[in-house]
Design an enzyme around this catalytic site. Sequence first.
Site, mmCIF file in Angstrom:
data_model
loop_
_atom_site.group_PDB
_atom_site.id
_atom_site.type_symbol
_atom_site.label_atom_id
_atom_site.label_comp_id
_atom_site.label_asym_id
_atom_site.label_seq_id
_atom_site.Cartn_x
_atom_site.Cartn_y
_atom_site.Cartn_z
ATOM 1 N N ASP A 168 0.865 -1.169 0.000
ATOM 2 C CA ASP A 168 0.000 0.000 0.000
ATOM 3 C C ASP A 168 0.913 1.234 0.000
ATOM 4 O OD1 ASP A 168 -2.365 1.679 0.542
ATOM 5 O OD2 ASP A 168 -1.454 1.899 2.516
ATOM 6 N N ASP A 206 -0.306 5.165 0.904
ATOM 7 C CA ASP A 206 -0.642 6.107 1.979
ATOM 8 C C ASP A 206 -0.699 5.397 3.323
ATOM 9 O OD1 ASP A 206 -0.921 8.274 0.216
ATOM 10 O OD2 ASP A 206 -2.989 7.731 -0.233
ATOM 11 N N ASP A 246 -1.254 -0.621 6.119
ATOM 12 C CA ASP A 246 -1.564 -0.053 7.439
ATOM 13 C C ASP A 246 -3.047 -0.137 7.783
ATOM 14 O OD1 ASP A 246 -1.802 2.034 5.269
ATOM 15 O OD2 ASP A 246 -2.778 3.093 6.922
ATOM 16 N N LYS A 260 -9.230 -1.900 -3.045
ATOM 17 C CA LYS A 260 -9.138 -2.746 -1.852
ATOM 18 C C LYS A 260 -10.281 -2.412 -0.894
ATOM 19 C CE LYS A 260 -5.136 -0.904 -1.298
ATOM 20 N NZ LYS A 260 -3.846 -0.433 -0.771
#
Length: 254
Positions: free
Chosen positions: A10, A12, A206, A181
Amino acid sequence: MKHYRAYCFDLDGTVYRGKEVIPTAIQFIHQLEDKQLDYFFVTNNSSKTPSQIKQTLQQFGLNVSEKQIYSSSLVTAKYVKKHFGQAKVFVIGQDGIRYALQQEGIDIVEENPDVVVMGIDRKIDYEKLTKACIAVQNGATLIGTNEDIKFPTEKGFHPGNGSFVKLVSQVSNVEPMFMGKPSPVMLEMIQQEYGYNKNEMLMIGDNYDTDILCGIRFGCDTVHVNTGVVNTEKVKEKGVQPTYCINDLSEFEL
């Protein structure tokens, strides 16, 4: 820790927060390069084109190919082309989603659309939201590039695309479709294009509700890092756990 052939990140909250880099992530990716291991970026951020994402990563010291970048814009555009053909599409969103739709030859309109596509738009206003609501009430299909309610920046959390799609959905009393996602589609694309087995792939992120669930639904191992949206304590309350739970990528042994 197990060894993998493809490491999927990922962005961000995992590699950076807004304009602030996460140093341990960059160091980890450099280790992958040193060991000649494959890695990819799997992002729900629909605002940027692959070229723009590449430039952002270059600013953080990563020289990557556009072929390593998979975004919700890419998936959304391919889905619209496959399932709606020559449909007229009203778009809320920035360069990334507009570029992806244009690459697929999709007709972008301002009035009487068959489909409303919503990606993050930092210049969103009441008029755009109203047009989307009216179009959906008149029968247009509502598609969101992703359902993230918020995303982390160096200043704190900002509203994500999902918060605006939810507004249009509730006003119009219609359930939206989401492409990014936790849908496993982007991981499936990587697997198909490069021929990995699922047990050779690792999803790193995260956000449990997007990144980790994406990996779980795809069927590969997952790593949750405590550097973004969802902290470790919240993750440990979930019914299905990530394969690994770490504070940051300095704790992951290659």
